[in-house]
Design a protein around this motif. Structure first.
Motif, PDB file in Angstrom:
ATOM      1  N   VAL A 236       0.852  -1.196   0.000  1.00 49.72           N
ATOM      2  CA  VAL A 236       0.000   0.000   0.000  1.00 49.72           C
ATOM      3  C   VAL A 236       0.885   1.243   0.000  1.00 49.72           C
ATOM      4  O   VAL A 236       1.872   1.315   0.734  1.00 49.72           O
ATOM      5  CB  VAL A 236      -0.909   0.020   1.261  1.00 49.72           C
ATOM      6  N   TYR A 237       0.520   2.190  -0.858  1.00 46.05           N
ATOM      7  CA  TYR A 237       1.183   3.502  -0.866  1.00 46.05           C
ATOM      8  C   TYR A 237       0.269   4.491  -0.161  1.00 46.05           C
ATOM      9  O   TYR A 237      -0.950   4.451  -0.332  1.00 46.05           O
ATOM     10  CB  TYR A 237       1.422   3.982  -2.295  1.00 46.05           C
ATOM     11  N   VAL A 238       0.891   5.385   0.607  1.00 44.40           N
ATOM     12  CA  VAL A 238       0.096   6.410   1.293  1.00 44.40           C
ATOM     13  C   VAL A 238       0.473   7.777   0.720  1.00 44.40           C
ATOM     14  O   VAL A 238       1.637   8.164   0.717  1.00 44.40           O
ATOM     15  CB  VAL A 238       0.341   6.399   2.811  1.00 44.40           C
ATOM     16  N   LEU A 239      -0.560   8.451   0.227  1.00 48.99           N
ATOM     17  CA  LEU A 239      -0.363   9.751  -0.413  1.00 48.99           C
ATOM     18  C   LEU A 239      -0.909  10.827   0.517  1.00 48.99           C
ATOM     19  O   LEU A 239      -2.021  10.714   1.046  1.00 48.99           O
ATOM     20  CB  LEU A 239      -1.130   9.762  -1.739  1.00 48.99           C
ATOM     21  N   ASN A 240      -0.138  11.858   0.727  1.00 52.75           N
ATOM     22  CA  ASN A 240      -0.626  12.994   1.529  1.00 52.75           C
ATOM     23  C   ASN A 240      -0.088  14.289   0.934  1.00 52.75           C
ATOM     24  O   ASN A 240       1.125  14.411   0.700  1.00 52.75           O
ATOM     25  CB  ASN A 240      -0.163  12.845   2.984  1.00 52.75           C
ATOM     26  N   SER A 241      -0.977  15.216   0.658  1.00 49.08           N
ATOM     27  CA  SER A 241      -0.599  16.503   0.060  1.00 49.08           C
ATOM     28  C   SER A 241       0.268  16.316  -1.180  1.00 49.08           C
ATOM     29  O   SER A 241       1.260  17.022  -1.378  1.00 49.08           O
ATOM     30  CB  SER A 241       0.140  17.380   1.086  1.00 49.08           C
ATOM     31  N   GLY A 242      -0.063  15.333  -1.996  1.00 41.98           N
ATOM     32  CA  GLY A 242       0.620  15.125  -3.263  1.00 41.98           C
ATOM     33  C   GLY A 242       1.940  14.402  -3.176  1.00 41.98           C
ATOM     34  O   GLY A 242       2.668  14.300  -4.175  1.00 41.98           O
ATOM     35  N   THR A 243       2.261  13.884  -1.988  1.00 40.67           N
ATOM     36  CA  THR A 243       3.553  13.208  -1.813  1.00 40.67           C
ATOM     37  C   THR A 243       3.325  11.826  -1.203  1.00 40.67           C
ATOM     38  O   THR A 243       2.478  11.660  -0.323  1.00 40.67           O
ATOM     39  CB  THR A 243       4.451  14.024  -0.851  1.00 40.67           C
ATOM     40  N   ILE A 244       4.078  10.839  -1.675  1.00 40.78           N
ATOM     41  CA  ILE A 244       4.022   9.514  -1.049  1.00 40.78           C
ATOM     42  C   ILE A 244       4.802   9.595   0.259  1.00 40.78           C
ATOM     43  O   ILE A 244       6.013   9.864   0.258  1.00 40.78           O
ATOM     44  CB  ILE A 244       4.654   8.432  -1.964  1.00 40.78           C
ATOM     45  N   ILE A 245       4.094   9.375   1.374  1.00 40.56           N
ATOM     46  CA  ILE A 245       4.791   9.520   2.659  1.00 40.56           C
ATOM     47  C   ILE A 245       5.320   8.181   3.176  1.00 40.56           C
ATOM     48  O   ILE A 245       6.250   8.147   3.973  1.00 40.56           O
ATOM     49  CB  ILE A 245       3.907  10.194   3.727  1.00 40.56           C
ATOM     50  N   THR A 246       4.726   7.085   2.701  1.00 40.13           N
ATOM     51  CA  THR A 246       5.268   5.780   3.079  1.00 40.13           C
ATOM     52  C   THR A 246       4.629   4.706   2.205  1.00 40.13           C
ATOM     53  O   THR A 246       3.654   4.957   1.495  1.00 40.13           O
ATOM     54  CB  THR A 246       5.003   5.457   4.568  1.00 40.13           C
ATOM     55  N   GLN A 247       5.151   3.529   2.236  1.00 46.09           N
ATOM     56  CA  GLN A 247       4.554   2.383   1.552  1.00 46.09           C
ATOM     57  C   GLN A 247       4.935   1.114   2.297  1.00 46.09           C
ATOM     58  O   GLN A 247       5.926   1.087   3.040  1.00 46.09           O
ATOM     59  CB  GLN A 247       5.036   2.293   0.102  1.00 46.09           C
ATOM     60  N   GLY A 248       4.134   0.079   2.117  1.00 50.45           N
ATOM     61  CA  GLY A 248       4.427  -1.195   2.762  1.00 50.45           C
ATOM     62  C   GLY A 248       3.154  -1.979   2.978  1.00 50.45           C
ATOM     63  O   GLY A 248       2.079  -1.572   2.524  1.00 50.45           O
TER      64      GLY A 248
END
Lengths: 265, 290
Positions: A236-248
């Motif tokens: 899973v990728y986490v997007l916040n304010s247009g930026t990927i903040i983490t994945q896993g």
């Protein structure tokens, strides 16, 4: 069909996005987003409202036609200059955050429309109803029937109904069927469970999983229901304010402080 | 009664011709919500190509095909250069369409001059008597061609992949493209279909009234556009119904009142429908797309 469609490079990535930056006027909607959907995988994309998820899907699918920075590859092909209909022909399809069907067409006609790009007999042969055109039409109708059968008795008995008369869940099923009719190897799903009750959500989750297993169909799933993400997505990728903040994996990102902060503010 | 029947048949014949011309407007409007103001000029040019070739001794079938091809080629050029660059804009397509229409008309004047000429066509002189009814063979040709073209259109719209794509583009152009429909190709095909119907209508118009002029693009357009509005602009079946209704009404006014009132009745009807029934008899909503 063009040569680049017929000679799709054999790659392990159904979707590969590198450093995607998208600006609307002075607003940066996506800032250096990189994301990979390996072939045959279901990858999740989550984020709070306004984080850029739909912008991301719109760029990948070609719904957004303006300029962007970075690279988008679908099944190995750089799609920057590829119009939306050719992306569909190259093995990518999508469903929308709000169901978007052709309201004057029946269930079957909506689904058949998804096969439009694969017709080989041409408009003139279709108008003249030549034997090859009739055979192709019959084959497409059979294919549409098989796709409707994936949803049990939800769509098949309603094949000739106008889509406006359907329940929301059935409209969503028609939309997914239409996308499947394009014979996609990559399916972009923008909040497919929105508006569905728990039973319908569970049923659709099972159906997406079955599609992924049976046809090795790669999927990028944008979804707010974390139970669905947990059931279907290995990564899973986490997007916040247009930026990927983490994945896993879901279990890991749910414990990530940046993710908690993004969702809870 | 005999006079009434004759006028009715005359009106229906004119109506079929108007309907053929009107289809070009309704097809394009139905899909793009744009009024194709260049349509009249496109079919005028195709009709003149056919007439010139017949005059020069070319076989009728070949002259008709050449006229259809000319109309199709011009329609493709008009769509590509006058409409596509401004698609989605409300006003600009009207301006570009009128502009390109005048260019087509001026080119036609250079080639064929402004002289009004007869349309050389078979079946124009004989008369058939069926009891009290007097018919010309040309009226039968118009009826047969009209029915055949209506059937062809019905097949295209309801039975083919192209028709399905046309309806999908009409419903939601952006979604259609995302689902793999080459929208530009579908749209240009719609323009070509409109032009083909228009050229057939133009040839029948020229043959039935035995007159051709480079201004027929404009004058034919007035009747065809009125028929389109009466029928419900955007509805191809409404275009047929509107054409027949207008044709019969004009014939009755000409027969029972005065031909001097023809334009008054036509424009009166156009204004009345625009004011009181803008959706036409087919009830098509004129501005369904924001």
């Amino acid at each position: 069909m063009t040569a680049d469609m017929n000679q799709t490079p054999a790659v392990d990535e159904a979707l590969s996005v590198s450093n995607l930056t998208l600006r609307y006027g002075g607003v940066t909607a996506l800032a250096g987003v990189s994301l990979v959907v390996p072939r045959g995988a279901i990858v999740g994309l989550i984020g709070p409202n306004g984080s850029g998820k739909s912008s991301f899907i719109n760029v990948v699918s070609g719904a957004y036609r303006g300029p962007y920075e970075g690279e988008v590859r679908i099944n190995g092909m750089d799609v920057r200059h590829m119009p939306a209909y050719r992306r569909a022909a190259s093995g990518m399809s999508r469903i929308f955050q709000g169901v978007r069907l052709f309201d004057t067409l029946t269930v079957e006609q909506n689904i058949l429309l998804g096969g439009h790009i694969h017709y080989s007999t041409g408009y003139v042969a279709g108008i003249l109803r030549t034997p090859p055109a009739r055979r192709e039409m019959a084959a497409r109708r059979e294919q549409a029937k098989e796709i409707m059968a994936l949803f049990g008795d939800r769509l098949l008995p309603r094949a000739d109904q106008q889509v406006l008369s359907l329940s929301y869940a059935n409209r969503r099923r028609v939309e997914i069927s239409r996308a499947l009719m394009t014979s996609p190897r990559l399916l972009l799903l923008d909040e497919p469970m929105a508006g569905m009750n728990p039973h319908e959500t569970e049923e659709l989750t099972d159906q997406l999983r079955a599609l992924n297993h049976a046809q090795a169909m790669s999927m990028l799933l944008v979804e707010h229901k974390m139970s669905v993400i947990g059931d279907l997505c290995a990564n899973v990728y986490v997007l916040n304010s247009g930026t990927i903040i983490t994945q896993g994996p879901v279990g890991v990102i749910q414990q990530d402080e940046k993710v908690v902060e993004a969702f809870l503010g | 009664m005999q006079f009434f029947t004759t006028q009715l048949l005359n009106g229906l014949t004119s109506g079929v011709v108007y309907a053929m011309l009107a289809v070009g407007y309704s097809l394009v409007y139905g899909i793009l919500q744009q009024i194709n103001f260049a349509h009249g000029y496109v079919y005028m040019f195709g009709t003149f190509v056919t007439a010139s070739l017949i005059t020069s001794g070319c076989p009728l079938w070949l002259a008709i095909i050449a006229g259809l091809v000319a109309g199709a080629v011009i329609a493709i050029a008009v769509e590509r250069f006058a409409y596509r660059p401004v698609r989605g804009n409300r006003l600009a397509p009207t301006v570009t369409a009128v502009g390109v229409g005048l260019i087509i008309e001026n080119v036609a004047r250079l080639i064929w001059t402004s002289k009004i000429r007869p349309m050389p066509f078979p079946f124009q002189t004989d008369i058939i008597r069926l009891g009290p009814v007097v018919l010309s063979p040309l009226q039968i040709v118009v009826a047969v061609v009209g029915i055949a073209m209506a059937a062809l259109l019905w097949i295209i719209i309801t039975k083919t992949d192209l028709g399905r794509a046309m309806r999908a583009v009409k419903d939601d152009l952006a979604t259609a493209e995302l689902m793999g429909v080459p929208v530009d190709r579908v749209v240009v095909t719609v323009y070509v279909l409109g032009a083909l119907f228009g050229v057939v209508g133009g040839i029948l118009y020229g043959a039935y009234y035995n007159t051709l002029s480079v201004t027929m693009g404009f004058s034919g357009t007035l009747n065809a556009f009125t028929a389109t509005v009466i029928g419900g602009i955007g509805s191809v079946w409404g275009a047929f119904a509107g054409g027949l209704l207008l044709g019969v009404l004009q014939a009755m006014v000409t027969g029972y009142v005065s031909s001097a009132l023809l334009n008054t009745v036509t424009f009166g009807l156009l204004i009345a429908f625009l004011l009181f029934r803008p959706t036409g008899i087919a009830g098509v909503h004129v501005a369904s797309r924001p």
